[in-house]
Structures are given as structure tokens and as C-alpha cells.
Design a protein around this motif. Structure first.
Motif, PDB file in Angstrom:
ATOM      1  N   TRP A 102     -14.987  60.868 -67.993  1.00  0.00           N
ATOM      2  CA  TRP A 102     -14.804  59.483 -68.430  1.00  0.00           C
ATOM      3  C   TRP A 102     -14.220  59.465 -69.840  1.00  0.00           C
ATOM      4  CZ3 TRP A 102     -19.184  55.222 -68.474  1.00  0.00           C
ATOM      5  CH2 TRP A 102     -18.607  53.984 -68.754  1.00  0.00           C
ATOM      6  N   TYR A 103     -14.764  60.296 -70.710  1.00  0.00           N
ATOM      7  CA  TYR A 103     -14.272  60.367 -72.082  1.00  0.00           C
ATOM      8  C   TYR A 103     -12.796  60.792 -72.120  1.00  0.00           C
ATOM      9  CZ  TYR A 103     -13.763  61.860 -76.927  1.00  0.00           C
ATOM     10  OH  TYR A 103     -13.320  62.018 -78.207  1.00  0.00           O
ATOM     11  N   LEU A 104     -12.444  61.782 -71.306  1.00  0.00           N
ATOM     12  CA  LEU A 104     -11.085  62.330 -71.328  1.00  0.00           C
ATOM     13  C   LEU A 104     -10.069  61.486 -70.568  1.00  0.00           C
ATOM     14  CD1 LEU A 104     -11.931  66.116 -70.832  1.00  0.00           C
ATOM     15  CD2 LEU A 104     -11.095  65.011 -72.936  1.00  0.00           C
ATOM     16  N   PHE A 105     -10.477  60.892 -69.447  1.00  0.00           N
ATOM     17  CA  PHE A 105      -9.502  60.276 -68.549  1.00  0.00           C
ATOM     18  C   PHE A 105      -9.778  58.818 -68.193  1.00  0.00           C
ATOM     19  CE2 PHE A 105      -9.761  64.838 -67.466  1.00  0.00           C
ATOM     20  CZ  PHE A 105      -8.492  65.218 -67.895  1.00  0.00           C
ATOM     21  N   GLY A 106     -10.886  58.273 -68.613  1.00  0.00           N
ATOM     22  CA  GLY A 106     -11.226  56.892 -68.280  1.00  0.00           C
ATOM     23  C   GLY A 106     -12.115  56.801 -67.045  1.00  0.00           C
ATOM     24  N   LEU A 107     -12.677  55.615 -66.871  1.00  0.00           N
ATOM     25  CA  LEU A 107     -13.647  55.405 -65.804  1.00  0.00           C
ATOM     26  C   LEU A 107     -13.059  55.583 -64.405  1.00  0.00           C
ATOM     27  CD1 LEU A 107     -16.507  54.638 -64.950  1.00  0.00           C
ATOM     28  CD2 LEU A 107     -15.803  52.235 -65.082  1.00  0.00           C
ATOM     29  N   GLY A 108     -11.839  55.148 -64.194  1.00  0.00           N
ATOM     30  CA  GLY A 108     -11.234  55.248 -62.857  1.00  0.00           C
ATOM     31  C   GLY A 108     -11.133  56.682 -62.377  1.00  0.00           C
ATOM     32  N   ILE A 109     -10.559  57.546 -63.194  1.00  0.00           N
ATOM     33  CA  ILE A 109     -10.439  58.970 -62.835  1.00  0.00           C
ATOM     34  C   ILE A 109     -11.817  59.608 -62.760  1.00  0.00           C
ATOM     35  CG2 ILE A 109      -9.580  61.223 -63.611  1.00  0.00           C
ATOM     36  CD1 ILE A 109      -7.336  59.454 -62.632  1.00  0.00           C
ATOM     37  N   ALA A 110     -12.682  59.284 -63.726  1.00  0.00           N
ATOM     38  CA  ALA A 110     -14.026  59.871 -63.752  1.00  0.00           C
ATOM     39  C   ALA A 110     -14.804  59.518 -62.491  1.00  0.00           C
ATOM     40  CB  ALA A 110     -14.791  59.398 -64.984  1.00  0.00           C
ATOM     41  N   SER A 111     -14.669  58.279 -62.027  1.00  0.00           N
ATOM     42  CA  SER A 111     -15.408  57.883 -60.825  1.00  0.00           C
ATOM     43  C   SER A 111     -14.897  58.650 -59.602  1.00  0.00           C
ATOM     44  CB  SER A 111     -15.345  56.375 -60.605  1.00  0.00           C
ATOM     45  OG  SER A 111     -14.034  55.961 -60.279  1.00  0.00           O
ATOM     46  N   GLY A 112     -13.588  58.815 -59.487  1.00  0.00           N
ATOM     47  CA  GLY A 112     -13.035  59.568 -58.355  1.00  0.00           C
ATOM     48  C   GLY A 112     -13.389  61.041 -58.418  1.00  0.00           C
ATOM     49  N   PHE A 113     -13.215  61.637 -59.582  1.00  0.00           N
ATOM     50  CA  PHE A 113     -13.520  63.058 -59.762  1.00  0.00           C
ATOM     51  C   PHE A 113     -15.001  63.331 -59.504  1.00  0.00           C
ATOM     52  CE2 PHE A 113     -14.646  66.612 -62.667  1.00  0.00           C
ATOM     53  CZ  PHE A 113     -13.894  67.611 -62.064  1.00  0.00           C
TER      54      PHE A 113
END
Length: 188
Positions: A102-113
Motif C-alpha cells: 500500500w505504501y509503495l503502490f497505493g491501495l488498489g495494487i495493494a488490495s490485489g496483490f
């Protein structure tokens, strides 16, 4: 570690709810992420899980003193409800996967990853449970996976550390051949 049934089976309730929450987070709080980007992050998370599963099993559960002793209990009594408490796996996934991504890529990417990693973890937990507690039909896919895992439990040669896939065992040369005698020849 030995778990009570409610603790052992809680992964199969808490993590699906977590997955739903991660999807909802992507939809409601990060609506600008494209579905294809989220799916790609999910696929990367699922792939990363397979490597983590292999490395944790081989590197930690078979080599780090405290964890090796706990894992030896599982090898000695594979049908006992031995596993990782949900509070520990949840904290580790949050601290090592969700928050940094989330810190590195934002909530959208963090949620998918994170959803991909969680799916991998739940898949691993389910498959591992099935291998030790169910009797899949002879010749079925799960029967073949159970046989591969039995080679891990009952072999003089260490290997087959991947439970859900042998991909990394093949990459790192730790796959145990299915036929007797092949393992000795393969290791020479």
C-alpha cells in the motif's frame, strides 16, 4: 503448533471475509484502478505466494531451530491439528504484504496483490488439510498431490517442499521423483 479445532479452521472463515474486504477496498476506495491492473496484481501476489510457501517450508520449517521442532511434530503426527495461529499469519500478511505494498503502490495494487497472497495461503491451507485428512479418489488430481506430499513426509531425501505446486522444487532441484530408486539416481 497444536491448535484447537476452532482456531485451526478459522483460516477458512476469516480469510474469505478478508478477500471480500480487499475486493471491496479496491472497488470503493480506489475506484480508479483498472480491473486488469488489479487482476495483474492479484496474479503476481498468487505467484509470490508459491515462492513464499516453498521458502518458508524449506528454509524455515526444516532449518530454523524452533520452527523445525514444531514442524517435526507435524511430521510425527500429520493428522493432528497443527498449524499457524490465525492471529500470527494475519499479522505477518498485513505487515509484510499489505502495508508495504500500500505504501509503495497505493491501495488498489495493494488490495490485489494481498488478495493474491491470501488466496495462495488459503489454497495452501486447504490443500494441506485435504492431504492429511481426506481420502481423495485414486487417480484424481488430489490423490497425485497427496502422493507427492507423502514422499515429502516419508523419504530419506528431503524435497517436495511445495504443497500446492512443485514448480519451485523443480527450479531449485528438490523435487523427489515419483518412482522408487529415481531419487537416489537423481541426487548423485
Amino acid at each position: 503448533m497444536q491448535l484447537r479445532p476452532v482456531t485451526y479452521y478459522s483460516d477458512f472463515v476469516i480469510y474469505p471475509v478478508t478477500l471480500a474486504g480487499l475486493v471491496a477496498a479496491a472497488i470503493f476506495w480506489q475506484g480508479s484502478i483498472s480491473p486488469l491492473t488489479w487482476i495483474a496484481a492479484y496474479a503476481v501476489g498468487l505467484s509470490v505466494w508459491t515462492l513464499a510457501e516453498y521458502l518458508i517450508h524449506r528454509g524455515v520449517l526444516h532449518n530454523v531451530v524452533y520452527f523445525r521442532e514444531l514442524h517435526d511434530q507435524h511430521h510425527a503426527a500429520p493428522t493432528d491439528l497443527i498449524g499457524t495461529p490465525i492471529w500470527l499469519s494475519f499479522v505477518v500478511i498485513a505487515a509484510v504484504v499489505f502495508w508495504p505494498s500500500w505504501y509503495l503502490f497505493g491501495l488498489g495494487i495493494a488490495s490485489g496483490f494481498t488478495a493474491g497472497v491470501v488466496t495462495g495461503y488459503v489454497g495452501y491451507s486447504f490443500v494441506h488439510h485435504v492431504l492429511h485428512h481426506w481420502h481423495p479418489p485414486h487417480g484424481s488430481y488430489l490423490y497425485k498431490v497427496k502422493r507427492r506430499h507423502a514422499l515429502h513426509h516419508h523419504n530419506d531425501v528431503e524435497g517436495n517442499f511445495g504443497v500446492t505446486t512443485l514448480f519451485w522444487d523443480h527450479v531449485f532441484g528438490t523435487a523427489i521423483p515419483d518412482r522408487p530408486g529415481q531419487a537416489a539416481r537423481a541426487r548423485r
